[in-house]
Design an enzyme around this catalytic site. Structure first.
Site, mmCIF file in Angstrom:
data_model
loop_
_atom_site.group_PDB
_atom_site.id
_atom_site.type_symbol
_atom_site.label_atom_id
_atom_site.label_comp_id
_atom_site.label_asym_id
_atom_site.label_seq_id
_atom_site.Cartn_x
_atom_site.Cartn_y
_atom_site.Cartn_z
ATOM 1 N N GLU A 120 0.839 -1.192 0.000
ATOM 2 C CA GLU A 120 0.000 0.000 0.000
ATOM 3 C C GLU A 120 0.879 1.250 0.000
ATOM 4 O OE1 GLU A 120 -2.643 -0.495 3.321
ATOM 5 O OE2 GLU A 120 -3.891 -1.939 2.255
ATOM 6 N N HIS A 242 -8.901 9.737 3.570
ATOM 7 C CA HIS A 242 -8.597 8.656 2.633
ATOM 8 C C HIS A 242 -8.843 9.180 1.222
ATOM 9 C CE1 HIS A 242 -8.475 4.812 0.613
ATOM 10 N NE2 HIS A 242 -8.056 4.261 1.727
ATOM 11 N N ARG A 288 -0.991 8.792 1.919
ATOM 12 C CA ARG A 288 -2.368 9.224 1.719
ATOM 13 C C ARG A 288 -2.537 10.743 1.708
ATOM 14 N NH1 ARG A 288 -5.384 4.825 5.680
ATOM 15 N NH2 ARG A 288 -5.265 3.079 4.244
ATOM 16 N N HIS A 349 -11.080 9.926 7.233
ATOM 17 C CA HIS A 349 -10.892 8.483 7.394
ATOM 18 C C HIS A 349 -10.337 8.074 8.754
ATOM 19 C CE1 HIS A 349 -10.216 4.360 6.248
ATOM 20 N NE2 HIS A 349 -8.902 4.462 6.383
ATOM 21 N N ARG A 384 -0.590 8.760 9.289
ATOM 22 C CA ARG A 384 -0.531 7.319 9.521
ATOM 23 C C ARG A 384 -0.151 6.560 8.255
ATOM 24 N NH1 ARG A 384 -4.174 3.028 8.813
ATOM 25 N NH2 ARG A 384 -5.787 4.445 8.077
#
Length: 564
Positions: A120, A242, A288, A349, A384
């Protein structure tokens, strides 16, 4: 029926709450509170997976480095190394508890299980274990089944905590957390839950924004309760948006997992043009915050309502096997992702800040612990890293269990004192319920407009004025009218909105998830934003990498370390 005593009170039923409850049940009795049904937490919604070093080609050092890079200088390195090092251990516990991660023949891993690992954004290696594209559901259902069967765990569904019981504020000899006042949504009454130790595992605060990937229960309850009880909270300005939630009028809060981009998915404008190369050399695999800002910028530049995420060039069977839930959900809405791109928009998110805890999960209030998204451990910093959230939940559930086990003799010696009942003698039934719904809507709209992906001093000041006015109205309403679940959530929502705004105003730089038009550069000093109820303003604390600690900005020595 209005009083309940147990050794432990766990508030929240996601991964952090369930793993903690199952561990504590080995020592004594546990009351486990679920705000709705037991499996209704944010964990259930998690698609991507849990990041852990499982492949021989990977290393703790690489995972640590990726986490620190994503956190933009504000991660606490000692915490990062601790959490990363525990990854294989907690994954093994999840496997032993019945979680079936997707396997793939041919790979060789230390524990000889051929897991399929995906990659990811922000990860330099494939290290994300998953159960197809519904990892959270696999974890939640497995742990919930065990909790229901455990003789020492009593589950209370449809119970929403109102406030923590602080012994010192009641004038008792015991200065610690004695439990919580809890609203029974079915009986519509407040019950008193007393416990020797209490754990907050209530999740984040995504519902403070108009558009979010979070379930409806994510209203910042644990953060607000802990703040009111005197605990410090930190870094509330860092709200992760997100990049890719499904854009469709019938697709409320449906997330398109990061793994779609990890498996080659391309972001495109409505005209089919790729654009991520203009923002970061990692393109779709950038962290992100970068991807969300890029999408937001392109939407604003062109006036579009959404962008497109295209994975249709991969074989149809690959898509159906790796993303079965996304495929089925989109197909129900008339979108065949094997043939056409997915319309997506950013949405709130994850709450990277929260209640400050130490490496044992302890808050400032004795015998109150916190784990998961409700907490600020120092792991995430200013942003994060994808799939580190489930990892953090599992590791801190483990840490809390071990600390409680080590201090169990002292906890057993505590005699729970009687506390006053919840007093509703001076309130009446409301004849103005419209106030609750209107204020809820207004908060979420101005937070989206003024405290979203891109911020400015002017926008934040507008939001501050509105939140202060609404907070006054809501507190007056709360004092005069009988409790309802909507009122409890609204009271928490307005407080967490205020904490986010005040934290954002205190940070005079752009870093990670906080981007300010007035302060576009990073500040030279690394600081956490810390707030406590009795402080008039947020206090900036220096993150000292050498000491692996959070130190007051005004402190003369890097060794002046704050406890907690």
């Amino acid at each position: 029926m209005k009083h309940h005593r147990s050794d432990f009170l766990v508030i929240g039923s996601g991964l952090a709450g369930l793993m903690t409850a199952l561990g504590l049940a080995e020592l004594g009795t546990v009351a486990l509170l679920a705000k709705c049904e037991l499996t209704g937490s944010a964990t259930l919604w998690a698609q991507g997976g849990i990041a852990a070093v499982m492949a021989e080609s990977d290393s703790f050092e690489a995972h640590t480095r990726d986490t620190l890079n994503a956190g933009a200088g504000l991660c606490h390195e000692d915490v990062v190394r601790h959490v990363v090092s525990q990854g294989p251990k907690v994954v093994q516990e999840l496997i032993e508890r019945g979680v079936l991660f997707t396997q793939e023949a041919g790979d060789s891993f230390p524990d000889k299980l051929p897991f399929h690992l995906t990659r990811e954004g922000g990860h330099s290696q494939r290290r994300v274990l998953h159960a197809a594209d519904a990892t959270g559901r696999a974890i939640e259902t497995s742990l919930a089944k065990q909790a229901r069967q455990h003789p020492n765990i009593r589950i209370f569904e449809q119970h929403n905590a109102v406030d923590l019981i602080n012994g010192s504020k009641l004038g008792l000899n015991d200065p610690g957390c004695l439990g919580a006042y809890v609203y029974d949504k079915v009986r519509q009454e407040v019950r008193t839950f007393l416990a020797r130790a209490t754990v907050l595992a209530t999740g984040g605060a995504g519902k403070v924004y108009l558009y979010t990937s979070n379930p409806d229960i994510a209203t910042g309850d644990g953060i607000s309760m802990a703040y009111r009880a005197g605990c410090r909270v930190a870094n509330m300005e860092f709200i992760q948006f997100h990049p890719t939630c499904l854009y469709h009028p019938q697709a409320k809060s449906f997330l398109i997992t990061e793994a779609v981009r990890g498996e080659g998915g391309k972001l495109r404008l409505i005209n089919g043009e790729a654009f991520m190369h203009r923002y970061d050399p990692r393109e779709e695999l950038a962290p992100r915050d970068i991807v969300a800002r890029a999408i937001d910028a392109e939407m604003k530049r062109r006036g579009d309502d959404h962008v497109l995420l295209d994975i249709s060039f991969r074989p149809a069977e690959f898509i159906k096997n790796h993303f079965p839930n996304i495929y089925e959900r989109c197909l129900l809405l008339g979108i065949d992702i094997t043939r056409e791109p997915i319309p997506v928009v950013p949405a709130a998110h994850y709450t990277c800040g929260g209640v400050m805890v130490d490496l044992n999960g302890r808050t400032d209030l004795p015998r109150l612990y916190a784990a998961g998204e409700v907490s600020h451990t120092g792991l995430h910093g200013a942003n994060r890293l994808a799939s580190n959230s489930l990892l953090e939940c599992a590791v801190y559930a483990q840490d809390i269990r071990e600390h409680v086990r080590a201090t169990w003799p002292a906890l057993q010696a505590i005699e729970l004192q009687p506390v006053p009942d919840w007093d509703e003698s001076r309130v009446t039934d409301s004849d103005e319920e419209v106030v609750v719904s209107h204020n809820w809507d207004e908060i979420r709209r101005f937070m989206w407009d003024y405290v979203g992906i891109v911020r400015s001093n002017k926008r934040l000041e507008r939001a501050r004025r509105r939140v202060e006015l609404l907070k006054g109205e809501i507190e007056e309403y709360y004092r005069h009218f009988r409790l309802s679940n909507d009122l409890i959530e609204l009271r928490n929502l307005v407080l967490v909105a205020e904490l986010i705004i005040r934290s954002a105003q205190a940070r005079h730089e752009s870093r990670g998830l906080h981007y300010s038009l007035d302060y576009p550069e990073k500040a030279p000093i690394l600081q956490d934003t810390v707030m406590q109820k009795d402080w008039p303003d947020p206090c900036l604390y220096r993150v000292d990498a050498a000491a692996d600690a959070v130190v007051p900005q005004t402190a003369g020595s890097k060794h002046q370390v704050l406890d907690g």
